[in-house]
Design a protein around this motif. Structure first.
Motif: not given
Lengths: 252, 387
Positions: A143-147, A149, A152
Protein backbone atom coordinates in the motif's frame (compact mmCIF):
# COMPACT_ATOMS: atom_id res chain seq x y z
CA UNK A 1 -8.33 15.36 -33.65
CA UNK A 2 -7.26 17.10 -36.81
CA UNK A 3 -3.81 16.89 -38.26
CA UNK A 4 -2.29 17.69 -41.59
CA UNK A 5 0.92 16.51 -43.17
CA UNK A 6 2.41 19.98 -43.41
CA UNK A 7 1.75 21.20 -39.90
CA UNK A 8 1.91 18.62 -37.08
CA UNK A 9 -0.61 19.38 -34.34
CA UNK A 10 1.20 20.83 -31.36
CA UNK A 11 0.80 18.93 -28.11
CA UNK A 12 -0.39 22.00 -26.26
CA UNK A 13 -1.24 25.40 -27.64
CA UNK A 14 -2.15 28.24 -25.30
CA UNK A 15 -3.21 31.63 -26.67
CA UNK A 16 -3.91 34.72 -24.59
CA UNK A 17 -4.90 32.71 -21.52
CA UNK A 18 -6.14 34.63 -18.47
CA UNK A 19 -6.82 33.33 -14.99
CA UNK A 20 -8.33 35.24 -12.08
CA UNK A 21 -8.83 34.31 -8.45
CA UNK A 22 -11.49 36.85 -7.53
CA UNK A 23 -9.86 40.14 -8.41
CA UNK A 24 -6.34 38.70 -8.32
CA UNK A 25 -4.95 38.33 -11.84
CA UNK A 26 -3.09 35.03 -11.50
CA UNK A 27 -2.15 34.43 -15.15
CA UNK A 28 -1.74 37.31 -17.58
CA UNK A 29 -2.01 36.78 -21.30
CA UNK A 30 -0.12 33.49 -21.50
CA UNK A 31 1.00 32.39 -24.98
CA UNK A 32 2.75 29.05 -25.22
CA UNK A 33 3.09 26.27 -27.72
CA UNK A 34 4.55 22.89 -26.84
CA UNK A 35 5.39 20.54 -29.69
CA UNK A 36 4.98 16.78 -29.47
CA UNK A 37 8.01 15.18 -27.88
CA UNK A 38 9.20 18.47 -26.46
CA UNK A 39 10.48 18.77 -22.90
CA UNK A 40 9.60 22.02 -21.24
CA UNK A 41 10.77 23.12 -17.80
CA UNK A 42 8.96 25.91 -16.01
CA UNK A 43 10.55 27.67 -13.07
CA UNK A 44 9.93 30.79 -11.09
CA UNK A 45 9.33 32.04 -7.56
CA UNK A 46 6.42 30.64 -5.56
CA UNK A 47 3.15 32.34 -6.39
CA UNK A 48 4.26 33.14 -9.91
CA UNK A 49 1.53 31.00 -11.49
CA UNK A 50 3.59 28.00 -12.69
CA UNK A 51 1.39 25.36 -11.08
CA UNK A 52 -1.80 27.20 -12.00
CA UNK A 53 -0.71 27.28 -15.62
CA UNK A 54 -0.09 23.56 -15.96
CA UNK A 55 -3.20 22.75 -13.91
CA UNK A 56 -5.20 24.64 -16.55
CA UNK A 57 -3.93 22.24 -19.21
CA UNK A 58 -5.98 19.33 -17.79
CA UNK A 59 -8.75 21.47 -16.30
CA UNK A 60 -7.90 21.06 -12.67
CA UNK A 61 -8.22 24.84 -12.87
CA UNK A 62 -10.57 26.59 -15.26
CA UNK A 63 -9.08 29.38 -17.39
CA UNK A 64 -11.06 32.60 -17.63
CA UNK A 65 -9.95 33.86 -21.03
CA UNK A 66 -8.02 32.89 -24.13
CA UNK A 67 -7.81 29.48 -25.78
CA UNK A 68 -6.18 26.22 -24.76
CA UNK A 69 -5.91 23.48 -27.35
CA UNK A 70 -4.52 20.09 -26.36
CA UNK A 71 -3.64 17.64 -29.14
CA UNK A 72 -5.98 19.52 -31.45
CA UNK A 73 -8.96 19.45 -29.08
CA UNK A 74 -10.07 22.73 -27.60
CA UNK A 75 -10.40 22.72 -23.84
CA UNK A 76 -13.77 24.33 -23.10
CA UNK A 77 -16.91 23.52 -21.13
CA UNK A 78 -17.59 20.48 -23.32
CA UNK A 79 -17.40 17.54 -20.91
CA UNK A 80 -16.46 15.19 -23.75
CA UNK A 81 -13.49 17.37 -24.64
CA UNK A 82 -12.37 17.57 -21.00
CA UNK A 83 -12.59 13.79 -20.58
CA UNK A 84 -10.82 13.19 -23.86
CA UNK A 85 -7.97 15.53 -22.93
CA UNK A 86 -7.63 14.09 -19.43
CA UNK A 87 -7.27 10.63 -20.93
CA UNK A 88 -4.28 11.81 -22.95
CA UNK A 89 -2.66 14.07 -20.36
CA UNK A 90 -1.12 12.46 -17.28
CA UNK A 91 -0.18 14.42 -14.18
CA UNK A 92 2.35 13.87 -11.40
CA UNK A 93 1.74 15.88 -8.23
CA UNK A 94 3.98 17.34 -5.56
CA UNK A 95 2.35 15.21 -2.87
CA UNK A 96 2.00 12.09 -5.08
CA UNK A 97 -1.76 11.85 -4.39
CA UNK A 98 -1.84 8.07 -4.57
CA UNK A 99 -5.05 6.38 -3.48
CA UNK A 100 -4.12 5.18 0.01
CA UNK A 101 -6.83 2.49 0.20
CA UNK A 102 -5.56 0.62 -2.84
CA UNK A 103 -2.39 -1.34 -3.41
CA UNK A 104 0.24 0.00 -5.77
CA UNK A 105 -1.03 -2.33 -8.48
CA UNK A 106 -4.66 -1.33 -7.92
CA UNK A 107 -3.62 2.34 -8.15
CA UNK A 108 -2.06 1.57 -11.51
CA UNK A 109 -4.87 -0.48 -13.08
CA UNK A 110 -7.84 1.57 -11.81
CA UNK A 111 -7.98 4.18 -14.57
CA UNK A 112 -7.03 1.88 -17.48
CA UNK A 113 -9.80 -0.51 -16.44
CA UNK A 114 -12.47 2.10 -15.71
CA UNK A 115 -11.64 4.67 -18.37
CA UNK A 116 -10.02 2.67 -21.16
CA UNK A 117 -12.04 -0.50 -20.41
CA UNK A 118 -8.95 -2.69 -20.57
CA UNK A 119 -9.44 -6.18 -19.04
CA UNK A 120 -7.72 -6.67 -15.69
CA UNK A 121 -5.13 -9.21 -16.81
CA UNK A 122 -3.96 -6.94 -19.60
CA UNK A 123 -4.01 -3.84 -17.38
CA UNK A 124 -1.99 -5.64 -14.71
CA UNK A 125 0.58 -6.80 -17.21
CA UNK A 126 0.98 -3.24 -18.48
CA UNK A 127 1.14 -1.93 -14.90
CA UNK A 128 3.93 -4.39 -14.06
CA UNK A 129 5.84 -3.22 -17.13
CA UNK A 130 5.62 0.39 -16.01
CA UNK A 131 6.44 -0.49 -12.41
CA UNK A 132 9.57 -2.17 -13.74
CA UNK A 133 10.32 0.95 -15.70
CA UNK A 134 10.22 3.03 -12.50
CA UNK A 135 12.15 0.20 -10.82
CA UNK A 136 9.74 -0.92 -8.09
CA UNK A 137 7.91 -3.99 -9.42
CA UNK A 138 8.55 -5.75 -6.09
CA UNK A 139 6.29 -3.23 -4.29
CA UNK A 140 3.21 -3.95 -6.42
CA UNK A 141 1.22 -5.62 -3.62
CA UNK A 142 2.06 -3.01 -0.98
CA UNK A 143 0.00 0.00 0.00
CA UNK A 144 1.22 3.57 -0.67
CA UNK A 145 1.58 4.26 3.05
CA UNK A 146 4.14 1.46 3.29
CA UNK A 147 6.50 3.07 0.78
CA UNK A 148 8.99 5.91 1.09
CA UNK A 149 8.24 9.26 -0.52
CA UNK A 150 10.53 8.58 -3.47
CA UNK A 151 8.91 5.20 -4.05
CA UNK A 152 5.44 6.72 -3.82
CA UNK A 153 6.34 9.35 -6.41
CA UNK A 154 7.67 6.67 -8.76
CA UNK A 155 4.42 4.74 -8.32
CA UNK A 156 2.55 7.96 -9.16
CA UNK A 157 4.58 8.25 -12.37
CA UNK A 158 3.86 4.62 -13.23
CA UNK A 159 0.16 5.20 -12.52
CA UNK A 160 0.13 8.07 -15.02
CA UNK A 161 2.05 6.03 -17.59
CA UNK A 162 -0.49 3.19 -17.35
CA UNK A 163 -2.99 5.43 -19.14
CA UNK A 164 -0.41 5.67 -21.94
CA UNK A 165 -0.76 9.44 -22.16
CA UNK A 166 0.62 11.62 -24.93
CA UNK A 167 1.66 14.35 -22.51
CA UNK A 168 2.88 14.24 -18.91
CA UNK A 169 2.57 17.21 -16.58
CA UNK A 170 4.87 17.35 -13.55
CA UNK A 171 3.90 19.74 -10.76
CA UNK A 172 7.00 20.10 -8.56
CA UNK A 173 7.47 16.32 -8.42
CA UNK A 174 10.54 16.42 -6.16
CA UNK A 175 9.68 19.32 -3.83
CA UNK A 176 8.28 17.10 -1.08
CA UNK A 177 11.14 14.60 -1.14
CA UNK A 178 14.29 14.09 0.90
CA UNK A 179 17.50 14.81 -1.03
CA UNK A 180 18.47 11.16 -1.58
CA UNK A 181 15.03 10.41 -2.99
CA UNK A 182 15.10 13.30 -5.44
CA UNK A 183 17.73 11.52 -7.50
CA UNK A 184 15.70 8.32 -7.91
CA UNK A 185 12.69 10.27 -9.17
CA UNK A 186 14.77 12.46 -11.49
CA UNK A 187 16.43 9.35 -12.95
CA UNK A 188 13.01 8.02 -13.91
CA UNK A 189 12.07 11.37 -15.44
CA UNK A 190 15.29 11.47 -17.47
CA UNK A 191 14.65 8.01 -18.85
CA UNK A 192 11.08 9.01 -19.77
CA UNK A 193 12.46 12.03 -21.60
CA UNK A 194 14.79 9.85 -23.63
CA UNK A 195 11.78 7.71 -24.64
CA UNK A 196 10.32 10.75 -26.39
CA UNK A 197 7.48 11.60 -23.98
CA UNK A 198 6.10 15.14 -24.17
CA UNK A 199 6.87 16.57 -20.75
CA UNK A 200 5.93 19.85 -19.09
CA UNK A 201 7.68 20.09 -15.74
CA UNK A 202 7.35 22.69 -13.03
CA UNK A 203 10.53 22.15 -11.07
CA UNK A 204 13.44 23.86 -9.38
CA UNK A 205 15.86 21.08 -10.29
CA UNK A 206 18.11 23.15 -12.50
CA UNK A 207 20.45 20.22 -13.17
CA UNK A 208 17.50 18.34 -14.64
CA UNK A 209 16.53 21.38 -16.72
CA UNK A 210 20.04 21.72 -18.17
CA UNK A 211 20.24 18.05 -19.00
CA UNK A 212 16.79 17.33 -20.37
CA UNK A 213 14.88 20.48 -21.31
CA UNK A 214 14.45 21.68 -24.87
CA UNK A 215 13.23 25.00 -23.53
CA UNK A 216 13.16 26.61 -20.11
CA UNK A 217 10.51 29.12 -19.10
CA UNK A 218 10.78 31.61 -16.27
CA UNK A 219 7.54 32.92 -14.83
CA UNK A 220 7.00 35.79 -12.45
CA UNK A 221 3.82 37.47 -11.24
CA UNK A 222 1.61 35.50 -13.64
CA UNK A 223 3.63 36.23 -16.77
CA UNK A 224 6.11 34.33 -18.89
CA UNK A 225 9.14 36.54 -18.46
CA UNK A 226 11.78 34.57 -20.28
CA UNK A 227 11.80 31.59 -22.61
CA UNK A 228 14.96 30.10 -24.06
CA UNK A 229 16.93 26.91 -24.65
CA UNK A 230 18.76 25.84 -21.46
CA UNK A 231 22.16 27.01 -22.65
CA UNK A 232 20.99 30.56 -23.29
CA UNK A 233 18.70 30.52 -20.28
CA UNK A 234 21.40 29.66 -17.79
CA UNK A 235 24.36 31.22 -19.64
CA UNK A 236 22.93 34.48 -20.85
CA UNK A 237 19.56 35.36 -19.30
CA UNK A 238 18.09 38.58 -20.69
CA UNK A 239 15.64 39.62 -18.03
CA UNK A 240 16.66 41.15 -14.71
CA UNK A 241 14.17 39.10 -12.72
CA UNK A 242 15.49 35.89 -14.29
CA UNK A 243 19.04 36.85 -13.41
CA UNK A 244 18.09 37.59 -9.83
CA UNK A 245 16.15 34.31 -9.49
CA UNK A 246 18.98 32.26 -10.98
CA UNK A 247 21.58 33.89 -8.77
CA UNK A 248 19.39 33.10 -5.75
CA UNK A 249 18.87 29.46 -6.49
CA UNK A 250 22.23 28.68 -8.04
CA UNK A 251 24.17 30.96 -5.69
CA UNK A 252 25.07 28.39 -3.10
CA UNK B 1 14.90 3.36 51.71
CA UNK B 2 14.92 6.87 50.28
CA UNK B 3 16.63 5.40 47.22
CA UNK B 4 13.83 2.91 46.79
CA UNK B 5 11.24 5.68 47.01
CA UNK B 6 13.05 7.61 44.27
CA UNK B 7 12.76 4.65 41.90
CA UNK B 8 10.11 5.46 39.28
CA UNK B 9 8.83 1.89 38.93
CA UNK B 10 8.46 1.42 42.69
CA UNK B 11 6.55 4.67 42.92
CA UNK B 12 4.19 3.72 40.10
CA UNK B 13 3.56 0.32 41.67
CA UNK B 14 2.79 1.91 45.02
CA UNK B 15 0.35 4.41 43.49
CA UNK B 16 -1.35 1.63 41.53
CA UNK B 17 -1.77 -0.39 44.73
CA UNK B 18 -3.20 2.62 46.52
CA UNK B 19 -5.69 3.21 43.73
CA UNK B 20 -6.90 -0.40 43.63
CA UNK B 21 -7.30 -0.43 47.42
CA UNK B 22 -9.38 2.75 47.31
CA UNK B 23 -11.67 1.36 44.60
CA UNK B 24 -12.14 -1.92 46.51
CA UNK B 25 -12.92 0.02 49.69
CA UNK B 26 -15.63 2.03 47.98
CA UNK B 27 -17.20 -1.04 46.31
CA UNK B 28 -17.16 -3.19 49.44
CA UNK B 29 -18.39 -0.30 51.57
CA UNK B 30 -21.26 0.34 49.19
CA UNK B 31 -22.17 -3.35 49.08
CA UNK B 32 -22.20 -3.69 52.86
CA UNK B 33 -24.20 -0.52 53.25
CA UNK B 34 -26.81 -1.77 50.77
CA UNK B 35 -27.04 -5.15 52.53
CA UNK B 36 -27.52 -3.49 55.91
CA UNK B 37 -30.15 -1.03 54.67
CA UNK B 38 -32.10 -3.73 52.87
CA UNK B 39 -32.03 -5.97 55.92
CA UNK B 40 -33.31 -3.22 58.16
CA UNK B 41 -36.18 -2.62 55.70
CA UNK B 42 -36.81 -6.38 55.42
CA UNK B 43 -36.20 -6.41 51.68
CA UNK B 44 -35.20 -9.64 49.96
CA UNK B 45 -32.29 -9.27 47.60
CA UNK B 46 -31.38 -11.69 44.84
CA UNK B 47 -32.64 -12.66 41.45
CA UNK B 48 -35.40 -15.03 42.57
CA UNK B 49 -38.05 -12.56 41.39
CA UNK B 50 -37.06 -13.26 37.77
CA UNK B 51 -39.17 -16.44 37.81
CA UNK B 52 -42.29 -14.85 39.29
CA UNK B 53 -45.01 -13.78 36.89
CA UNK B 54 -45.31 -10.03 36.44
CA UNK B 55 -49.03 -9.51 36.72
CA UNK B 56 -48.89 -6.59 34.27
CA UNK B 57 -48.84 -6.40 30.51
CA UNK B 58 -46.83 -4.66 27.80
CA UNK B 59 -48.41 -2.64 25.00
CA UNK B 60 -45.88 -3.51 22.32
CA UNK B 61 -44.06 -6.77 21.85
CA UNK B 62 -42.60 -8.69 18.98
CA UNK B 63 -42.73 -11.83 21.13
CA UNK B 64 -45.81 -13.40 22.70
CA UNK B 65 -46.49 -11.73 26.04
CA UNK B 66 -49.08 -11.97 28.81
CA UNK B 67 -49.42 -10.93 32.44
CA UNK B 68 -48.67 -14.52 33.48
CA UNK B 69 -45.19 -14.44 31.99
CA UNK B 70 -42.21 -14.24 34.33
CA UNK B 71 -40.00 -11.19 34.73
CA UNK B 72 -37.08 -12.67 32.83
CA UNK B 73 -39.26 -13.10 29.74
CA UNK B 74 -40.33 -9.45 30.05
CA UNK B 75 -36.69 -8.39 30.13
CA UNK B 76 -36.12 -10.37 26.94
CA UNK B 77 -39.14 -8.64 25.40
CA UNK B 78 -37.75 -5.27 26.49
CA UNK B 79 -34.35 -5.92 24.97
CA UNK B 80 -35.89 -7.16 21.73
CA UNK B 81 -38.12 -4.06 21.58
CA UNK B 82 -35.16 -1.77 22.24
CA UNK B 83 -33.09 -3.55 19.59
CA UNK B 84 -35.94 -3.47 17.09
CA UNK B 85 -36.55 0.24 17.60
CA UNK B 86 -32.82 0.94 17.82
CA UNK B 87 -31.84 -0.90 14.66
CA UNK B 88 -34.69 0.55 12.58
CA UNK B 89 -33.98 4.00 14.06
CA UNK B 90 -30.29 3.74 13.21
CA UNK B 91 -31.10 2.65 9.67
CA UNK B 92 -33.50 5.54 9.19
CA UNK B 93 -31.07 8.03 10.78
CA UNK B 94 -28.24 6.75 8.61
CA UNK B 95 -30.35 7.05 5.47
CA UNK B 96 -31.44 10.60 6.32
CA UNK B 97 -27.93 11.51 7.48
CA UNK B 98 -26.43 10.24 4.25
CA UNK B 99 -28.79 12.40 2.20
CA UNK B 100 -28.24 15.46 4.41
CA UNK B 101 -24.46 15.02 4.41
CA UNK B 102 -24.34 14.64 0.64
CA UNK B 103 -26.58 17.69 0.23
CA UNK B 104 -24.26 19.73 2.43
CA UNK B 105 -21.14 18.67 0.51
CA UNK B 106 -22.72 19.06 -2.92
CA UNK B 107 -21.85 21.97 -5.16
CA UNK B 108 -25.50 22.94 -5.49
CA UNK B 109 -26.19 26.04 -3.35
CA UNK B 110 -29.88 25.18 -2.91
CA UNK B 111 -29.11 21.69 -1.61
CA UNK B 112 -26.44 23.10 0.68
CA UNK B 113 -28.92 25.53 2.17
CA UNK B 114 -31.56 22.81 2.63
CA UNK B 115 -29.05 20.49 4.33
CA UNK B 116 -27.81 23.25 6.55
CA UNK B 117 -31.29 24.33 7.57
CA UNK B 118 -32.19 20.74 8.38
CA UNK B 119 -29.16 20.28 10.61
CA UNK B 120 -29.56 23.65 12.34
CA UNK B 121 -33.22 23.01 13.01
CA UNK B 122 -33.37 19.41 14.16
CA UNK B 123 -30.05 19.31 15.98
CA UNK B 124 -30.95 22.22 18.21
CA UNK B 125 -34.32 21.03 19.50
CA UNK B 126 -34.10 18.64 22.46
CA UNK B 127 -34.88 15.04 21.51
CA UNK B 128 -37.61 14.69 24.12
CA UNK B 129 -39.47 17.64 22.63
CA UNK B 130 -39.27 16.05 19.19
CA UNK B 131 -40.53 12.74 20.62
CA UNK B 132 -43.55 14.52 22.13
CA UNK B 133 -44.17 16.41 18.92
CA UNK B 134 -44.21 13.29 16.76
CA UNK B 135 -46.29 11.43 19.34
CA UNK B 136 -48.85 14.25 19.24
CA UNK B 137 -48.69 14.15 15.46
CA UNK B 138 -49.26 10.41 15.03
CA UNK B 139 -52.02 10.25 17.66
CA UNK B 140 -53.86 13.06 15.89
CA UNK B 141 -54.06 11.25 12.57
CA UNK B 142 -57.65 10.61 11.38
CA UNK B 143 -59.68 7.90 13.10
CA UNK B 144 -59.66 4.38 11.71
CA UNK B 145 -62.80 4.94 9.66
CA UNK B 146 -61.34 8.01 7.90
CA UNK B 147 -57.82 6.64 7.84
CA UNK B 148 -55.36 7.73 5.18
CA UNK B 149 -54.46 4.92 2.82
CA UNK B 150 -51.10 4.96 1.12
CA UNK B 151 -50.84 1.86 -1.03
CA UNK B 152 -51.20 -1.15 1.27
CA UNK B 153 -50.47 1.05 4.33
CA UNK B 154 -53.16 2.66 6.46
CA UNK B 155 -52.37 5.61 8.70
CA UNK B 156 -54.73 6.24 11.59
CA UNK B 157 -54.70 7.65 15.09
CA UNK B 158 -54.73 4.10 16.42
CA UNK B 159 -51.53 3.26 14.63
CA UNK B 160 -50.11 2.50 11.25
CA UNK B 161 -51.38 -0.73 9.72
CA UNK B 162 -49.03 -2.48 7.33
CA UNK B 163 -49.32 -5.81 5.50
CA UNK B 164 -47.97 -8.68 7.56
CA UNK B 165 -46.76 -12.17 6.75
CA UNK B 166 -48.78 -15.14 7.94
CA UNK B 167 -45.67 -16.95 9.05
CA UNK B 168 -44.93 -18.73 12.34
CA UNK B 169 -42.76 -16.86 14.86
CA UNK B 170 -39.49 -18.78 14.70
CA UNK B 171 -39.60 -19.10 10.93
CA UNK B 172 -40.16 -15.35 10.68
CA UNK B 173 -37.21 -14.73 12.97
CA UNK B 174 -34.98 -17.07 10.94
CA UNK B 175 -36.15 -15.40 7.72
CA UNK B 176 -35.24 -12.00 9.16
CA UNK B 177 -31.75 -13.30 9.96
CA UNK B 178 -31.44 -14.67 6.43
CA UNK B 179 -32.45 -11.25 5.11
CA UNK B 180 -29.64 -9.65 7.12
CA UNK B 181 -27.29 -12.26 5.65
CA UNK B 182 -28.50 -11.31 2.17
CA UNK B 183 -27.08 -7.84 2.80
CA UNK B 184 -23.95 -8.71 4.76
CA UNK B 185 -22.72 -11.80 2.89
CA UNK B 186 -22.48 -10.26 -0.60
CA UNK B 187 -20.73 -7.19 0.84
CA UNK B 188 -18.28 -9.38 2.71
CA UNK B 189 -17.65 -11.56 -0.31
CA UNK B 190 -17.03 -8.45 -2.37
CA UNK B 191 -14.54 -6.80 -0.01
CA UNK B 192 -12.77 -9.43 2.09
CA UNK B 193 -9.11 -10.16 1.56
CA UNK B 194 -9.62 -13.75 2.66
CA UNK B 195 -10.81 -14.88 -0.75
CA UNK B 196 -7.80 -15.24 -2.98
CA UNK B 197 -9.39 -13.90 -6.13
CA UNK B 198 -9.38 -10.43 -7.71
CA UNK B 199 -12.48 -8.45 -6.86
CA UNK B 200 -13.77 -8.23 -10.42
CA UNK B 201 -13.81 -12.00 -10.73
CA UNK B 202 -15.92 -12.44 -7.64
CA UNK B 203 -19.15 -11.37 -9.32
CA UNK B 204 -20.36 -14.99 -9.48
CA UNK B 205 -19.67 -15.56 -5.80
CA UNK B 206 -21.33 -12.28 -4.81
CA UNK B 207 -24.44 -13.11 -6.82
CA UNK B 208 -24.46 -16.64 -5.38
CA UNK B 209 -24.30 -15.21 -1.85
CA UNK B 210 -27.08 -12.73 -2.62
CA UNK B 211 -29.49 -15.07 -4.36
CA UNK B 212 -28.67 -17.97 -2.03
CA UNK B 213 -29.63 -15.85 0.98
CA UNK B 214 -32.74 -14.52 -0.72
CA UNK B 215 -33.80 -18.04 -1.69
CA UNK B 216 -33.31 -19.06 1.93
CA UNK B 217 -35.58 -16.18 3.02
CA UNK B 218 -38.33 -17.30 0.66
CA UNK B 219 -37.92 -20.96 1.62
CA UNK B 220 -38.19 -20.14 5.33
CA UNK B 221 -41.28 -18.00 4.75
CA UNK B 222 -42.88 -20.75 2.68
CA UNK B 223 -42.10 -23.46 5.23
CA UNK B 224 -43.33 -21.36 8.14
CA UNK B 225 -46.55 -20.10 6.55
CA UNK B 226 -49.65 -20.63 8.62
CA UNK B 227 -52.04 -23.19 7.10
CA UNK B 228 -55.13 -22.00 5.23
CA UNK B 229 -54.20 -18.33 5.18
CA UNK B 230 -52.77 -16.19 2.40
CA UNK B 231 -49.02 -15.61 2.75
CA UNK B 232 -49.44 -11.86 2.84
CA UNK B 233 -52.03 -10.47 5.21
CA UNK B 234 -53.27 -7.07 4.05
CA UNK B 235 -55.05 -4.93 6.66
CA UNK B 236 -58.70 -4.18 5.88
CA UNK B 237 -61.37 -2.08 7.50
CA UNK B 238 -64.10 -4.24 9.02
CA UNK B 239 -66.81 -2.39 10.81
CA UNK B 240 -65.18 0.05 13.18
CA UNK B 241 -61.82 -1.65 13.32
CA UNK B 242 -58.97 -2.85 11.18
CA UNK B 243 -58.60 -6.57 10.60
CA UNK B 244 -55.41 -8.31 9.59
CA UNK B 245 -52.02 -6.86 8.90
CA UNK B 246 -49.65 -5.59 11.54
CA UNK B 247 -50.40 -2.62 13.72
CA UNK B 248 -47.44 -0.37 14.37
CA UNK B 249 -48.31 1.47 17.56
CA UNK B 250 -48.23 5.29 17.58
CA UNK B 251 -45.62 5.14 20.36
CA UNK B 252 -43.28 3.13 18.16
CA UNK B 253 -43.86 5.29 15.07
CA UNK B 254 -43.29 8.50 17.04
CA UNK B 255 -40.00 7.24 18.50
CA UNK B 256 -38.82 5.89 15.17
CA UNK B 257 -39.51 9.19 13.39
CA UNK B 258 -37.95 11.24 16.19
CA UNK B 259 -34.79 9.13 16.41
CA UNK B 260 -34.47 8.96 12.63
CA UNK B 261 -34.84 12.71 12.14
CA UNK B 262 -32.80 13.79 15.16
CA UNK B 263 -30.08 11.21 14.55
CA UNK B 264 -30.11 12.10 10.85
CA UNK B 265 -29.05 15.66 11.67
CA UNK B 266 -26.03 14.44 13.64
CA UNK B 267 -25.11 11.73 11.15
CA UNK B 268 -25.44 14.29 8.36
CA UNK B 269 -22.67 16.28 10.01
CA UNK B 270 -20.54 13.15 10.40
CA UNK B 271 -21.01 12.34 6.72
CA UNK B 272 -20.10 15.91 5.77
CA UNK B 273 -16.99 15.75 7.96
CA UNK B 274 -16.01 12.44 6.39
CA UNK B 275 -16.11 13.87 2.88
CA UNK B 276 -14.26 17.01 4.00
CA UNK B 277 -11.52 14.78 5.37
CA UNK B 278 -10.80 13.31 1.93
CA UNK B 279 -7.75 15.10 0.57
CA UNK B 280 -8.34 17.30 -2.46
CA UNK B 281 -5.21 15.73 -3.94
CA UNK B 282 -6.87 12.32 -4.22
CA UNK B 283 -9.88 13.61 -6.13
CA UNK B 284 -7.63 15.74 -8.35
CA UNK B 285 -5.52 12.70 -9.13
CA UNK B 286 -8.67 10.77 -10.03
CA UNK B 287 -9.83 13.59 -12.31
CA UNK B 288 -6.42 13.86 -13.95
CA UNK B 289 -6.58 10.14 -14.75
CA UNK B 290 -9.84 10.73 -16.59
CA UNK B 291 -12.21 9.15 -14.04
CA UNK B 292 -15.77 10.43 -14.31
CA UNK B 293 -17.36 12.30 -11.37
CA UNK B 294 -19.31 9.16 -10.40
CA UNK B 295 -16.22 6.95 -10.62
CA UNK B 296 -14.27 9.45 -8.53
CA UNK B 297 -17.05 9.47 -5.95
CA UNK B 298 -17.60 5.73 -5.75
CA UNK B 299 -13.99 4.55 -6.00
CA UNK B 300 -12.09 7.31 -4.23
CA UNK B 301 -14.14 9.81 -2.20
CA UNK B 302 -16.69 7.45 -0.67
CA UNK B 303 -14.27 4.69 0.43
CA UNK B 304 -11.93 7.26 1.99
CA UNK B 305 -14.77 9.24 3.57
CA UNK B 306 -16.24 6.06 5.10
CA UNK B 307 -12.94 5.36 6.80
CA UNK B 308 -12.98 8.83 8.33
CA UNK B 309 -16.63 8.50 9.40
CA UNK B 310 -16.74 5.06 10.98
CA UNK B 311 -15.20 5.77 14.41
CA UNK B 312 -17.46 8.80 14.96
CA UNK B 313 -20.43 6.92 13.54
CA UNK B 314 -19.95 4.14 16.11
CA UNK B 315 -20.08 6.77 18.84
CA UNK B 316 -23.27 8.23 17.37
CA UNK B 317 -24.91 4.79 17.04
CA UNK B 318 -24.21 4.02 20.69
CA UNK B 319 -25.69 7.37 21.60
CA UNK B 320 -28.82 6.74 19.53
CA UNK B 321 -29.36 3.28 21.02
CA UNK B 322 -29.41 4.92 24.42
CA UNK B 323 -31.89 7.47 23.06
CA UNK B 324 -34.48 4.68 22.74
CA UNK B 325 -34.97 5.04 26.50
CA UNK B 326 -37.07 8.11 25.62
CA UNK B 327 -39.75 5.46 25.12
CA UNK B 328 -40.70 5.82 28.77
CA UNK B 329 -41.84 9.39 28.12
CA UNK B 330 -44.64 8.30 25.78
CA UNK B 331 -45.21 4.76 27.02
CA UNK B 332 -43.30 2.58 24.60
CA UNK B 333 -42.25 -0.62 26.37
CA UNK B 334 -38.57 -0.56 25.64
CA UNK B 335 -36.02 -2.19 27.93
CA UNK B 336 -35.75 0.88 30.14
CA UNK B 337 -39.50 1.17 30.64
CA UNK B 338 -39.82 -2.50 31.55
CA UNK B 339 -37.03 -2.09 34.10
CA UNK B 340 -38.69 1.02 35.51
CA UNK B 341 -42.05 -0.73 35.89
CA UNK B 342 -40.32 -3.77 37.39
CA UNK B 343 -38.72 -1.58 40.05
CA UNK B 344 -42.10 -0.10 40.81
CA UNK B 345 -43.91 -3.43 40.97
CA UNK B 346 -41.34 -5.75 42.53
CA UNK B 347 -39.18 -3.37 44.55
CA UNK B 348 -36.03 -5.14 43.32
CA UNK B 349 -34.31 -1.85 42.49
CA UNK B 350 -30.67 -2.85 42.63
CA UNK B 351 -31.16 -6.08 40.71
CA UNK B 352 -33.30 -4.46 38.04
CA UNK B 353 -30.84 -1.63 37.53
CA UNK B 354 -27.99 -4.11 37.36
CA UNK B 355 -29.88 -5.96 34.61
CA UNK B 356 -30.57 -2.66 32.82
CA UNK B 357 -26.90 -1.71 32.90
CA UNK B 358 -25.78 -5.16 31.81
CA UNK B 359 -28.27 -5.10 28.94
CA UNK B 360 -27.19 -1.74 27.56
CA UNK B 361 -23.54 -2.57 28.13
CA UNK B 362 -23.99 -5.76 26.11
CA UNK B 363 -25.76 -3.95 23.26
CA UNK B 364 -23.33 -1.06 23.06
CA UNK B 365 -20.18 -3.10 23.55
CA UNK B 366 -21.40 -5.29 20.68
CA UNK B 367 -21.82 -2.22 18.46
CA UNK B 368 -18.36 -0.99 19.49
CA UNK B 369 -16.82 -4.42 18.82
CA UNK B 370 -18.43 -4.68 15.37
CA UNK B 371 -17.22 -1.22 14.42
CA UNK B 372 -13.72 -1.83 15.75
CA UNK B 373 -13.56 -4.98 13.68
CA UNK B 374 -14.67 -3.15 10.52
CA UNK B 375 -12.30 -0.27 11.27
CA UNK B 376 -9.40 -2.62 11.64
CA UNK B 377 -10.28 -4.46 8.46
CA UNK B 378 -10.38 -1.33 6.31
CA UNK B 379 -7.71 0.77 8.04
CA UNK B 380 -5.23 2.39 5.67
CA UNK B 381 -1.92 0.54 5.70
CA UNK B 382 1.41 2.16 6.41
CA UNK B 383 2.46 5.37 8.11
CA UNK B 384 4.09 7.24 5.23
CA UNK B 385 1.00 9.04 3.97
CA UNK B 386 1.05 12.73 3.20
CA UNK B 387 -1.39 15.45 2.20
Amino acid sequence: MTSTDQLPTPAVSIQGMQKFYGSFHALKNIDLTVEKGEKLVICGPSGSGKSTMIRCINRLEEHDGGRITVLGTELNDDVGNIDGIRREVGMVFQHFNLFPHMTVLENCVLAPMLVRKIPRAQAEAAAMRYLEKVRIPEQARKYPGQLSGGQQQRVAIARSLCMEPEILLFDEPTSALDPEMIAEVLDVMVSLASDGMTMICVTHEMGFARRVADRVIFMDAGEIVEMADPETFFGDPKNERTKKFLSQILGH
Amino acid sequence: MSNLWRNQKVRNLFLQGLFVAAVLLIVIGGWMNAQQTMQSQRMISGFGFLHKSTGWDVNFSLLPASANDPYWWFFVIGIVNTLFLGVLGLMLATFIGGLVGLARTSSNAMLQLLGRTYVDFFRNIPLILQVFFWYAFVTRLPSVRNAIEIGPMTLSSRGVYIPALNVGGWYLFAAALALVAAVVLPLWTRTTRRIDKPREERRGMVLAALFGSLALVLALLWLGRLPETPLIDVPQLQGLNMRGGLRVSPEFSALLIAIGIYGGAYIGEIVRGGFKAVGRGQTEAAHSLGLSPWQTFSRISLPLALRAMLPILANQYIWLIKATTMGIAIGFTDFFMIVAVTINQSGQTIEAIAILMAGFLAINLTIAAIFNRINKAIALKGNQLRS
